[in-house]
Write an enzyme that holds these catalytic residues in place. Structure first.
Site, PDB file in Angstrom:
ATOM      1  N   CYS A 117       0.826  -1.224  -0.218  1.00 27.86           N
ATOM      2  CA  CYS A 117       0.109  -0.199   0.186  1.00 27.86           C
ATOM      3  C   CYS A 117       0.728   1.259   0.070  1.00 27.86           C
ATOM      4  CB  CYS A 117      -0.868   0.121   1.187  1.00 27.86           C
ATOM      5  SG  CYS A 117       0.049   0.261   2.779  1.00 27.86           S
TER       6      CYS A 117
ATOM      7  N   ARG B 107      13.080  -4.722   5.765  1.00 33.48           N
ATOM      8  CA  ARG B 107      13.560  -4.387   4.439  1.00 33.48           C
ATOM      9  C   ARG B 107      15.397  -4.561   4.458  1.00 33.48           C
ATOM     10  NH1 ARG B 107      12.159  -2.369  -0.673  1.00 33.48           N
ATOM     11  NH2 ARG B 107      13.374  -0.849  -0.700  1.00 33.48           N
TER      12      ARG B 107
ATOM     13  N   HIS C 266       5.572   5.844  -2.853  1.00 39.56           N
ATOM     14  CA  HIS C 266       6.857   6.596  -3.479  1.00 39.56           C
ATOM     15  C   HIS C 266       6.679   8.043  -3.689  1.00 39.56           C
ATOM     16  CE1 HIS C 266       7.575   2.303  -4.786  1.00 39.56           C
ATOM     17  NE2 HIS C 266       7.657   2.453  -3.490  1.00 39.56           N
TER      18      HIS C 266
ATOM     19  N   ALA D  26       3.176   1.635   2.803  1.00 37.19           N
ATOM     20  CA  ALA D  26       4.462   0.904   2.604  1.00 37.19           C
ATOM     21  C   ALA D  26       5.496   1.508   1.797  1.00 37.19           C
ATOM     22  CB  ALA D  26       4.098  -0.625   1.943  1.00 37.19           C
TER      23      ALA D  26
END
Lengths: 70, 490
Positions: free
Chosen positions: B62, B96, B195, B65
């Site tokens: 999403c 990550r 992003h 994220a």
């Protein structure tokens, strides 16, 4: 009326980029492209056409401009 | 099955689509294609960045994220508050593996989870007061933080909290950078919009503050953009750039700091690794600050060589010589790796399904090892990513966008690759099917894979996975036929 970012690619061609549409195409032709005016109908490599009132003097690229669909 | 023809690939897609209802099949068909290098625009053959179909198993994330996990998360000297219920931050904490240098909890905070832990009363009465309070608490407990970002989770947008106002007030009060990020998970179709939102928040909240700050520039300043230092990726890239004579003034955002981000508009060239997650800010800096940007690929010696030369071309002869020197220096090193592993991996076929840049960037590294990528796809790519992928992939190979769990399994059953590279959600399904698997989001707890040093680890890992003796044990002895059955000693 998409907001378009115009920039030069590595080989000097003008790229037409619309972030919201993931559209990145090379500009094939510009109606008015002289030192003191730039604009008119612009044709892209995929055949689509956009219009902007000619701007004078010619803008410095890269820049963001607002185009209309022609 | 060896190589498939275009017809066979198309038939396979049709066959897989048959189980869907008519409308769903029609929609999914647009996202699947057999590659054709003759196509110059991916929009003619594939649709991407569309909402996933309800009812299918998608592997997407999403917007939260994309912002908290990918772009902002690795900025190590800032504290990123997961503003909302506790789960979003806690279940994605440190997943990550963005490596960094620093003392966690003192001056770096990447692997920690800060959350406002929303309760019912915060939803009913609003969470702005709570946000203000935790910012004050953070300032008291972690005074060495350089700034705070507020990463919104879904409820923040739904209840209409004004995180911008709180951030502005608190930024003035504490004299630090506070960035409200409107990355509620429901925005957009995948992490990709996260992003973009994160990039925009850097533009709006970080750059204005950095204007006029003193900076000692050199003609060789570059930045590494879109490298998240997974398993140390950015470090193994950085040493190559520094060895050729460039000065890396910022890492975005793996092992990155707020100060580095503020310095970025003073670079001479932005080097963009992950195009998908950071092209927005690169384009902005090109327009506003006149900094050119270029994409590069540091996976596998062939691509590294290409990239180093391409980067050097932007600079003077000193850097060009530097690039050649670096290429020469590492040639024996990677040649030894290729000599060692290529015979063990030659001809193996790989299917990939990852995120932003890897489905196309890694292909070169596999090819250096004599392997072939027979299928690739992105979770959240846009059409400009597919434009770049078509040229990298062989003809008639499978390309799948936002592949569903069912489709991916069926493709694998039919294509029978020797190795699959995808995420943790896919890992155990395929391992149970008896297919070697690498988790390519965080390099399966290994890495780095970038640069020459990374290539050595990459090759070792692929060999370790593919040629692992455990794959012979998938078929139990009683199903292997009589020849293999060992007799008990008398």
């Amino acid at each position: 009326m998409p907001n378009v970012m115009l920039r030069r690619s590595d080989d000097g061609q003008l790229l037409f980029y619309v972030a919201k549409k993931d559209l990145e195409e090379t500009v094939v032709s510009v109606e008015t492209d002289t030192d003191d005016a730039w604009g008119g109908t612009i044709e892209l490599s995929d055949g689509s056409r956009y219009f902007i009132e000619p701007i004078s003097p010619r803008p410095d690229f890269p820049t963001t401009l607002r185009f209309n669909r022609a | 099955m060896s190589t498939m023809t275009k017809q066979e690939t198309e038939d396979l897609i049709q066959e897989v689509l048959e189980v869907y209802p008519e409308k769903a099949a029609k929609d999914r068909a647009k996202h699947l294609t057999a590659n054709d290098q003759a196509v110059d625009k991916s929009s003619k053959c594939i649709t991407s960045n569309r909402k996933s179909l309800p009812g299918v198993m998608t592997i997407r994330g999403c917007a939260y994220a994309g912002s908290r996990g990918v772009v902002w998360g690795p900025v190590k000297d800032m504290i990123h508050i997961s503003h909302g219920p506790v789960g979003c931050g806690q279940y994605s904490r440190a997943g990550r593996r963005n490596y960094y240098v620093g003392t966690t909890g003192v001056n770096t905070f990447t692997t920690m989870n800060f959350t406002s832990d929303f309760q019912e009363k915060d939803i009913v009465f609003g969470g702005d007061k709570k946000l203000a309070k935790i910012i004050d608490e953070i300032e008291m407990l972690f005074p060495l933080n350089k700034g705070i970002t507020v990463q919104s989770e879904c409820p923040i947008g739904l209840i209409g909290d004004d995180i911008e106002a709180v951030s502005k007030t608190k930024a003035e009060e504490h004299g630090k950078t506070m960035v409200p990020v409107r990355c509620e998970g429901f925005r957009g179709v995948s992490q990709s919009l996260g992003h973009h939102i994160a990039n925009d928040s850097i533009r709006d909240w970080v750059f204005p503050k950095s204007e006029g700050k003193a900076f000692e520039a050199t003609p060789y300043d570059v930045t590494i953009i879109g490298d998240y230092n997974i398993g140390g990726d950015a470090w193994s890239s950085r040493i190559l750039l520094e060895e050729m004579g460039l000065r890396v003034i910022a890492q975005w955002s793996g092992d990155g700091t707020l100060a580095e981000m503020e310095n970025t508009p003073k670079a001479k060239l932005n080097l963009l690794h992950c195009y998908r997650s950071m092209n927005y800010i690169s384009r902005y800096m090109e327009e506003k600050h006149g900094i050119p940007w270029m994409e590069y690929n540091f996976f596998g010696p062939t691509k590294i060589e290409e990239a180093l030369r391409k980067i050097a071309e932007r600079f003077d002869d000193k850097i060009k010589e530097g690039a050649e020197r670096v290429i020469e220096k590492y040639r024996p090193e990677w040649q030894a790796i290729v000599d060692k592993y290529r015979p063990r991996l030659e001809g193996k076929r790989v299917m990939l399904y990852v995120g932003g840049l890897r489905p196309r960037h890694i292909i070169g590294a596999y090819e250096d090892l004599g392997m072939e990528v027979v299928g690739t796809g992105y979770e959240f790519a846009h059409n400009d990513d597919y434009d770049r992928t078509i040229k990298e992939m062989g003809n008639a190979t499978l390309i799948y966008d936002d592949v569903t769990g069912y489709e991916f399994e069926e493709f694998v059953k039919r294509v029978k690759p020797d190795l699959i590279g995808s995420g943790i959600k896919e890992k155990y399904i395929f391992q149970k099917m008896g297919i070697p698997f690498r988790q390519m989001h965080s390099w399966d707890y290994s890495g780095p894979y970038h640069g020459y040093d990374g290539f050595a680890i990459f090759a070792r890992d692929m060999d370790m996975t593919l040629n692992n003796p455990c794959w012979d044990a998938i078929t139990p002895p009683w199903k292997r036929g009589s020849a293999d059955v060992a007799e008990a000693a008398e």
